[in-house]
Design an enzyme around this catalytic site. Structure first.
Site, PDB file in Angstrom:
ATOM      1  N   ASN A  10       0.858  -1.179   0.000  1.00 26.52           N
ATOM      2  CA  ASN A  10       0.000   0.000   0.000  1.00 26.52           C
ATOM      3  C   ASN A  10       0.897   1.233   0.000  1.00 26.52           C
ATOM      4  O   ASN A  10       1.479   1.587   1.021  1.00 26.52           O
ATOM      5  CB  ASN A  10      -0.893  -0.047   1.255  1.00 26.52           C
ATOM      6  N   TRP A  11       1.011   1.855  -1.164  1.00 27.84           N
ATOM      7  CA  TRP A  11       1.921   3.010  -1.278  1.00 27.84           C
ATOM      8  C   TRP A  11       1.366   4.249  -0.582  1.00 27.84           C
ATOM      9  O   TRP A  11       2.078   5.232  -0.408  1.00 27.84           O
ATOM     10  CB  TRP A  11       2.172   3.349  -2.756  1.00 27.84           C
ATOM     11  N   LYS A  12       0.085   4.232  -0.243  1.00 26.28           N
ATOM     12  CA  LYS A  12      -0.583   5.413   0.342  1.00 26.28           C
ATOM     13  C   LYS A  12      -0.364   6.636  -0.567  1.00 26.28           C
ATOM     14  O   LYS A  12      -0.310   6.475  -1.785  1.00 26.28           O
ATOM     15  CB  LYS A  12      -0.094   5.646   1.770  1.00 26.28           C
ATOM     16  N   HIS A  97      -9.433   0.980   5.010  1.00 27.77           N
ATOM     17  CA  HIS A  97      -8.158   1.216   5.699  1.00 27.77           C
ATOM     18  C   HIS A  97      -8.412   2.167   6.874  1.00 27.77           C
ATOM     19  O   HIS A  97      -9.231   3.081   6.770  1.00 27.77           O
ATOM     20  CB  HIS A  97      -7.135   1.819   4.723  1.00 27.77           C
ATOM     21  N   GLU A  99      -6.874   4.614   7.905  1.00 27.61           N
ATOM     22  CA  GLU A  99      -6.698   6.034   7.569  1.00 27.61           C
ATOM     23  C   GLU A  99      -7.947   6.580   6.867  1.00 27.61           C
ATOM     24  O   GLU A  99      -8.329   7.733   7.070  1.00 27.61           O
ATOM     25  CB  GLU A  99      -5.433   6.211   6.709  1.00 27.61           C
ATOM     26  N   GLU A 169      -5.230  -5.073  10.547  1.00 33.08           N
ATOM     27  CA  GLU A 169      -4.200  -4.056  10.767  1.00 33.08           C
ATOM     28  C   GLU A 169      -4.467  -3.312  12.069  1.00 33.08           C
ATOM     29  O   GLU A 169      -5.242  -2.335  12.085  1.00 33.08           O
ATOM     30  CB  GLU A 169      -4.217  -3.042   9.619  1.00 33.08           C
ATOM     31  N   GLY A 175       2.545   2.186  10.762  1.00 35.68           N
ATOM     32  CA  GLY A 175       3.479   3.304  10.600  1.00 35.68           C
ATOM     33  C   GLY A 175       4.185   3.692  11.887  1.00 35.68           C
ATOM     34  O   GLY A 175       4.835   4.736  11.949  1.00 35.68           O
ATOM     35  N   SER A 215       3.515  -2.209  10.225  1.00 30.31           N
ATOM     36  CA  SER A 215       4.977  -2.246  10.380  1.00 30.31           C
ATOM     37  C   SER A 215       5.599  -3.594  10.008  1.00 30.31           C
ATOM     38  O   SER A 215       6.527  -4.064  10.668  1.00 30.31           O
ATOM     39  CB  SER A 215       5.388  -1.827  11.791  1.00 30.31           C
ATOM     40  N   GLY A 236       2.843  -1.141   4.250  1.00 29.86           N
ATOM     41  CA  GLY A 236       2.853   0.280   3.907  1.00 29.86           C
ATOM     42  C   GLY A 236       4.264   0.752   3.617  1.00 29.86           C
ATOM     43  O   GLY A 236       4.796   0.568   2.517  1.00 29.86           O
ATOM     44  N   GLY A 237       4.913   1.326   4.628  1.00 29.80           N
ATOM     45  CA  GLY A 237       6.238   1.935   4.471  1.00 29.80           C
ATOM     46  C   GLY A 237       7.243   1.082   3.717  1.00 29.80           C
ATOM     47  O   GLY A 237       7.920   1.565   2.796  1.00 29.80           O
TER      48      GLY A 237
END
Ligand code: PGA
Length: 252
Positions: A10-12, A97, A99, A169, A175, A215, A236-237
């Protein structure tokens, strides 16, 4: 057991167009080709068509959108519809998600409509769920996540549910560098699988891929993915670096 092992990146809201395409090309070149594993990239909207084109000849690399609208078309400035995603051969849509739930006020009811819309057009939802730190500390996390799933997914038929990928998640791990322990992840995944079995059937539950997110890194991926009910990860990251993302995919 036929459920798929999946690692999704997930590049966000990261990477300009050029950097995104560079990353997708690197992942395509490096990803291993075991057909029982899927590698999915979920770039922002501007990359979607190019990434989908880049992956179109692969049987194990897929492209996902990070969100969609629940209507086919209309006066919804700034939104993307599922028919649009389908027209450029996007296969999956991440929904719910944390977010999106937190910053864009997406409710279980809205997500239910989006899940229906994605399935109606033949795409597959990657449905996210997960509790906050306060809920984890209160010990109510299993009930909380079960509710999220029931509210947005349990109106589906068994056949429809069979197309859904779940991503657990925990918000406190997204993150933050703090990961759920393999035991915490396994505990939640096993409890979700039990919930799905009691709503549908053991076969439906056994076929459902349940990913862990929060993470995930090359250093912790094998320990998480070796748990019997953890079928891969939503990353993600670490999905923004081809080398790290491919190491995580290889850990499956
Ligand atoms: P993270 O994000 O890997 O950076 O924690 C995961 C996610 O939000 O999907």
């Amino acid at each position: 057991m036929t459920r798929k092992k999946i690692v999704a990146g997930n590049w966000k809201m990261n990477l300009d167009y050029q950097s995104g395409i560079k990353l997708a090309k690197k992942v395509r070149a490096a990803a291993s080709s075991a057909s029982d594993k899927l590698v999915i990239m979920a770039p922002p909207a501007i990359h979607l068509k190019s990434v989908a084109d880049l992956l179109s000849d692969s049987k194990y690399l897929y492209c996902a959108a990070q969100n969609c609208h629940s209507e086919d078309s209309g006066a919804y400035t700034g939104e993307l519809s599922v028919p649009m995603l389908k027209s450029i051969k996007v296969d999956y849509v991440i929904l719910g998600h944390s977010e999106r739930r937190a910053y864009f006020a997406e409710s279980s009811e809205m997500l239910k409509a989006k899940v229906d819309q994605v399935l109606a057009h033949g795409l597959k939802p990657i449905f996210c769920c997960g509790e906050s730190l306060a809920i984890r500390q209160s010990g109510m996390q299993n009930d909380y996540v079960a509710n999220q799933i029931a509210q947005s997914l349990f109106h589906l038929s068994a056949k429809e549910f069979g197309k859904v990928v779940i991503a657990y998640e925990p918000i406190w791990a997204i993150g933050t560098g703090e990961t759920a322990s393999p035991e915490q992840a396994q505990n939640m995944h096993a409890s979700l699988r039990k919930l799905i079995a009691s709503k549908y059937s053991k076969a439906v539950a056994e076929n459902c891929s349940i990913l862990y997110g929060g993470s995930v890194k090359p250093q912790n991926a094998s320990a998480l993915f070796s748990q019997p009910d953890v079928d891969g990860g939503l990353v993600g990251g670490a999905s923004l670096k081809a080398e790290d993302f491919c190491k995580i995919a290889d850990a499956m």
